[in-house]
Each structure stands twice: as C-alpha cells, then as structure tokens.
Motif scaffolding. Structure first.
Motif, PDB file in Angstrom:
ATOM      1  N   GLY A  75      64.176-112.924 -20.164  1.00  0.00           N
ATOM      2  CA  GLY A  75      65.225-112.005 -19.753  1.00  0.00           C
ATOM      3  C   GLY A  75      64.800-111.046 -18.665  1.00  0.00           C
ATOM      4  N   LEU A  76      63.504-111.015 -18.330  1.00  0.00           N
ATOM      5  CA  LEU A  76      63.013-110.165 -17.245  1.00  0.00           C
ATOM      6  C   LEU A  76      63.058-110.986 -15.957  1.00  0.00           C
ATOM      7  CD1 LEU A  76      61.752-107.476 -16.356  1.00  0.00           C
ATOM      8  CD2 LEU A  76      59.508-108.469 -16.859  1.00  0.00           C
ATOM      9  N   PRO A  77      63.951-110.657 -15.039  1.00  0.00           N
ATOM     10  CA  PRO A  77      64.116-111.489 -13.840  1.00  0.00           C
ATOM     11  C   PRO A  77      62.905-111.428 -12.912  1.00  0.00           C
ATOM     12  CG  PRO A  77      65.459-109.497 -13.680  1.00  0.00           C
ATOM     13  CD  PRO A  77      64.885-109.519 -15.063  1.00  0.00           C
ATOM     14  N   ASN A  78      62.711-112.497 -12.161  1.00  0.00           N
ATOM     15  CA  ASN A  78      61.666-112.583 -11.135  1.00  0.00           C
ATOM     16  C   ASN A  78      60.267-112.328 -11.692  1.00  0.00           C
ATOM     17  OD1 ASN A  78      63.662-112.954  -9.062  1.00  0.00           O
ATOM     18  ND2 ASN A  78      64.047-110.749  -9.136  1.00  0.00           N
ATOM     19  N   SER A  79      59.986-112.883 -12.861  1.00  0.00           N
ATOM     20  CA  SER A  79      58.672-112.687 -13.471  1.00  0.00           C
ATOM     21  C   SER A  79      58.087-114.032 -13.892  1.00  0.00           C
ATOM     22  CB  SER A  79      58.763-111.768 -14.691  1.00  0.00           C
ATOM     23  OG  SER A  79      59.526-112.365 -15.722  1.00  0.00           O
ATOM     24  N   LYS A  80      56.762-114.046 -14.073  1.00  0.00           N
ATOM     25  CA  LYS A  80      56.059-115.245 -14.515  1.00  0.00           C
ATOM     26  C   LYS A  80      55.177-114.894 -15.703  1.00  0.00           C
ATOM     27  CE  LYS A  80      56.013-117.386  -9.917  1.00  0.00           C
ATOM     28  NZ  LYS A  80      55.155-117.949  -8.834  1.00  0.00           N
ATOM     29  N   SER A  81      54.527-115.908 -16.281  1.00  0.00           N
ATOM     30  CA  SER A  81      53.677-115.675 -17.447  1.00  0.00           C
ATOM     31  C   SER A  81      52.407-114.934 -17.055  1.00  0.00           C
ATOM     32  CB  SER A  81      53.322-117.000 -18.121  1.00  0.00           C
ATOM     33  OG  SER A  81      52.574-117.821 -17.236  1.00  0.00           O
ATOM     34  N   LEU A  82      51.799-114.323 -18.044  1.00  0.00           N
ATOM     35  CA  LEU A  82      50.593-113.518 -17.860  1.00  0.00           C
ATOM     36  C   LEU A  82      49.518-114.035 -18.801  1.00  0.00           C
ATOM     37  CD1 LEU A  82      49.747-110.945 -16.238  1.00  0.00           C
ATOM     38  CD2 LEU A  82      50.354-109.614 -18.268  1.00  0.00           C
ATOM     39  N   THR A  83      48.310-114.237 -18.294  1.00  0.00           N
ATOM     40  CA  THR A  83      47.195-114.745 -19.098  1.00  0.00           C
ATOM     41  C   THR A  83      46.357-113.584 -19.631  1.00  0.00           C
ATOM     42  OG1 THR A  83      47.087-116.746 -17.753  1.00  0.00           O
ATOM     43  CG2 THR A  83      45.178-116.249 -19.112  1.00  0.00           C
ATOM     44  N   GLY A  84      45.968-113.668 -20.909  1.00  0.00           N
ATOM     45  CA  GLY A  84      45.151-112.621 -21.508  1.00  0.00           C
ATOM     46  C   GLY A  84      44.217-113.189 -22.561  1.00  0.00           C
ATOM     47  N   PHE A  85      43.469-112.310 -23.199  1.00  0.00           N
ATOM     48  CA  PHE A  85      42.540-112.691 -24.259  1.00  0.00           C
ATOM     49  C   PHE A  85      42.870-111.904 -25.510  1.00  0.00           C
ATOM     50  CE2 PHE A  85      38.602-112.174 -26.684  1.00  0.00           C
ATOM     51  CZ  PHE A  85      38.198-113.492 -26.812  1.00  0.00           C
ATOM     52  N   HIS A  86      43.031-112.588 -26.644  1.00  0.00           N
ATOM     53  CA  HIS A  86      43.348-111.912 -27.893  1.00  0.00           C
ATOM     54  C   HIS A  86      42.166-112.003 -28.859  1.00  0.00           C
ATOM     55  CE1 HIS A  86      44.367-116.118 -28.816  1.00  0.00           C
ATOM     56  NE2 HIS A  86      44.102-115.821 -30.070  1.00  0.00           N
ATOM     57  N   LEU A  87      42.094-111.042 -29.763  1.00  0.00           N
ATOM     58  CA  LEU A  87      41.005-110.983 -30.733  1.00  0.00           C
ATOM     59  C   LEU A  87      41.491-110.283 -31.988  1.00  0.00           C
ATOM     60  CD1 LEU A  87      37.935-111.521 -31.201  1.00  0.00           C
ATOM     61  CD2 LEU A  87      37.536-109.208 -30.375  1.00  0.00           C
TER      62      LEU A  87
END
Length: 236
Positions: A52-64
C-alpha cells in the motif's frame, strides 16, 4: 549462495549461543531444556515491504531472536513461540520528499529514502514435525513498535554517502499483528540446527493517518535456529 548463508549465520549464532548458554545455564540450570521444552537462538536474513506504500520496493535486513518449542502430548506437535528481538521491517527506494529545510532538500535532491520500522515481534504458532524431520508451522504474530525513521541517502563527491535520519515514530501505530507460517528442516536426525523459511502477513494498517491508503507490513524470513543447553532427544 544458500550454503554460504547457512554457514555464516550458523557461525554467528554459535558465537551468541556460547555466551548465552553460559549465562542461561547459570541462571536457570537445565530447566529451559527438557523432554517437553526446547530453547534456542535463531536469526538470518529477512526481506520486508509495506503493502500500500506507493513507489517503494522491498528492504533487506537481518533478524535475531530466541525461540521456545513447547512439546505437547503427541511429540510431533509443538507450540512454537519466542521473541524476534531484532526485527527490521519497512521499505526501500522511496522518492525523496521535502524536509522543510532548503539546505537539506538541496543535499538530498536525486537521492532515495528507506523507511525503517523496528519491532519486537512475538510469533505464536502450532508446529508439526514429520518423521523425516521436515516441519511446518502456522499461527499469529504480535509486534510492538520500538523505532520508526526515514533514512535519506545520496551520493556526493567521491561516491561517498550522505545520510540523514528523520524520526517518524509518531506516524505509526505502536502495535502490529498478522498471520505467520513457515516450513523447515531439522538437521542431524532431528537433534541439530533448524533451517527454515517463514512469511509474515500483517493485518493492521501501520500508518496512523486515516486519509492515506491502508499500509500493511509484509516480511519473508530465511532463518537458522540453534538449540541451547541440553540436546533434545530424537523423537519418532
């Protein structure tokens, strides 16, 4: 690529596990791991987006985080829960918008924005392990928002990054909730590390402004889990 990821993540978690095991053993002894309960650390990569957020792409991160497997009367069934302590969500490649400062607007003109949301997430799932040590799980996940900021970046002289963080915490709901499910495999005949994937489907509009389109968190996880303490017995 996947083997390298699993090996690197496993080494990182092992380092955490060694320190955590000493501390947890001193405090709790063997109570955290038994025939009915397994405790461990898990972490890895995650790819998040905001639907629903226009003009955006996925974001890569690290979870723990850490997990508990609470075994039921039928040992193939478990309640899988815990806390994802470091749980980045958000979206990337947003267009730059005005910061109401002429010098900042000029500095970041032509750059990009990453929207970074930080949560403490608590999944609660039913988990079923097949006799071949493949497992599936599904349930709900609750999240408590800790931080929210937009990270502005732009290339300047000599390709150095110019960066500015704008706090936007008050624009987002403090709670999040949704559905979560996953599949994985237990190594070493059911006594080693867990390697799995998981998907989160947020159901709560994270943005407070009711005039904007609804926006929901989405996240895909690739994780390695390491049990801590007494090695659980193999179950058939």
């Amino acid at each position: 690529m996947m083997k390298k990821f699993v090996f690197t993540t496993g080494l990182l978690l092992c380092a955490y596990a060694l320190h955590a095991q000493i501390l947890i053993s001193l405090i709790f002894g063997d109570k955290l791991n038994s025939d009915k309960l397994e405790f461990g650390l898990d972490g890895g990569l995650n790819w998040s987006s905001i639907q629903g957020l226009p003009n955006s792409k996925s974001l890569t991160g690290f979870h723990l985080g850490f997990y508990f497997d609470i075994k039921l009367k039928n040992p193939q069934w478990m309640i899988n829960t815990g806390v994802i302590v470091k749980s980045p969500m958000g979206a990337g490649d947003l267009p730059v918008y005005s910061l109401s400062d002429a010098s900042l607007d000029s500095a970041f003109s032509g750059g990009s924005v990453k929207r970074k949301l930080r949560y403490f997430n608590v999944p609660v799932m039913m988990k079923y392990k097949f006799k071949n040590n493949i497992y599936v799980k599904g349930g709900i996940q609750l999240g408590l928002r800790s931080k929210a900021f937009d990270e502005f970046t732009n290339k300047v002289i000599d390709d150095k990054d110019l960066e500015y963080n704008l706090k936007i915490k008050d624009q987002f709901h403090p709670l999040d909730a949704g559905l979560v499910g996953g599949i994985g495999y237990r190594l070493m005949g059911g006594n080693g590390m867990n390697i799995g994937i998981q998907y989160y489907f947020g159901l709560i509009d994270v943005f407070i402004d009711d005039l904007s389109p609804n926006q929901y968190n989405r996240a895909f996880y690739v994780a390695v889990g390491i049990p801590i303490g007494k090695t659980p017995k193999k179950t058939d």
